[in-house]
Enzyme design. Sequence first.
Site, PDB file in Angstrom:
ATOM      1  N   LYS A 110     -75.817  41.985 -77.338  1.00 14.44           N
ATOM      2  CA  LYS A 110     -75.243  41.735 -76.333  1.00 14.44           C
ATOM      3  C   LYS A 110     -73.614  41.604 -76.161  1.00 14.44           C
ATOM      4  O   LYS A 110     -73.009  42.270 -75.635  1.00 14.44           O
ATOM      5  CB  LYS A 110     -75.590  40.499 -75.826  1.00 14.44           C
TER       6      LYS A 110
ATOM      7  N   ARG B  62     -79.211  31.369 -69.436  1.00 13.38           N
ATOM      8  CA  ARG B  62     -80.222  31.437 -70.375  1.00 13.38           C
ATOM      9  C   ARG B  62     -81.459  30.723 -70.075  1.00 13.38           C
ATOM     10  O   ARG B  62     -82.466  30.631 -70.874  1.00 13.38           O
ATOM     11  CB  ARG B  62     -79.527  30.827 -71.668  1.00 13.38           C
TER      12      ARG B  62
ATOM     13  N   ARG C 168     -73.888  39.900 -89.685  1.00  8.22           N
ATOM     14  CA  ARG C 168     -72.749  39.642 -88.771  1.00  8.22           C
ATOM     15  C   ARG C 168     -71.593  38.714 -89.266  1.00  8.22           C
ATOM     16  O   ARG C 168     -71.715  37.915 -90.104  1.00  8.22           O
ATOM     17  CB  ARG C 168     -73.367  38.864 -87.632  1.00  8.22           C
TER      18      ARG C 168
ATOM     19  N   ARG D 253     -71.349  32.686 -88.650  1.00  9.90           N
ATOM     20  CA  ARG D 253     -71.483  31.565 -87.892  1.00  9.90           C
ATOM     21  C   ARG D 253     -72.401  30.578 -88.491  1.00  9.90           C
ATOM     22  O   ARG D 253     -73.367  30.979 -89.115  1.00  9.90           O
ATOM     23  CB  ARG D 253     -72.058  32.059 -86.598  1.00  9.90           C
TER      24      ARG D 253
ATOM     25  N   ARG E 262     -83.271  29.134 -82.820  1.00 10.30           N
ATOM     26  CA  ARG E 262     -82.594  29.997 -81.669  1.00 10.30           C
ATOM     27  C   ARG E 262     -83.819  30.812 -81.175  1.00 10.30           C
ATOM     28  O   ARG E 262     -83.947  31.027 -80.136  1.00 10.30           O
ATOM     29  CB  ARG E 262     -81.415  30.638 -82.151  1.00 10.30           C
TER      30      ARG E 262
END
Length: 215
Positions: A13, A88, A123, A156, A167
């Site tokens: 996203k 969300r 990432r 992160r 998550r």
Amino acid sequence: MRIVLLGAPGTGKGTQAKFIMEKYNIPQISTGDMLRESIHSKNKIGMIIKNIIEEGKLVSDKIVCNLIKKRIKREDCINGFLLDGFPRTIAQAFYLSKNQIKIDYVLEFIMPYKSILERISGRRIHVQSGRVYHIKFNPPKIQDRDDVTGQLLITRKDDAKESIKNRLEEYEKTHYPLVKYYRNEKKLGNIKYFRIDATHSLSLIKEQIEIILNK
Ligand code: AP5
């Protein structure tokens, strides 16, 4: 143009949000980026949410709705905005409708969990700008350095295995009511709703989104 991006963690996203923002000249409003920035600058909200985010839990609706409220009042939102990571929860979606914040497009990113784990584990991010890289699929020009500023990229904290598990669990709990709500909004003719196969390459997804938004 007011756009919402829905989808599990790591489905791309934020990456596509950057393209959309540049192409259509609307701001990307990422609640995740705003919250991380609060932690980075150690402000009041940052102190409250640091552990919640690192554990992979959701921050309270009240905090994120307040952030959104302030952000969309800014002048750069006058011609539209892109909401990345908000709403969300169903309460957050109701917050938008209650405040007459109309949404034009909802794009839902879909990808199997196995691919999500590969995406998240590679990432790297530039905290100050929110720019996102991937060591294999979208590497920076210089290893571990942001392309624009040359500053160091980081991993992160919530990309650690245990946080990812939380998550994804949070996502499972909150996702279905949200999708149901927006599918119903589509039936009523209030929004345009599209599902994006997020397993495709960056460039193919970008093209597909352009086709959708140019219709
Ligand atoms: P947030 O920052 O919003 O995280 P997220 O939704 O979990 O999404 P991600 O940022 O993990 O993934 P993404 O879909 O943007 O993927 P990306 O483009 O980076 O939220 C973080 C936390 O903040 C939450 O857990 C929660 O605690 C809190 N929070 C935020 N909003 C909240 C809200 N509204 N309410 C309550 N709490 C909230 O891509 C992933 C990787 O894949 C990258 O490395 C990228 O380079 C690569 N990649 C992307 N696309 C492709 C492609 N097509 N092919 C190959 N690689 C790709």
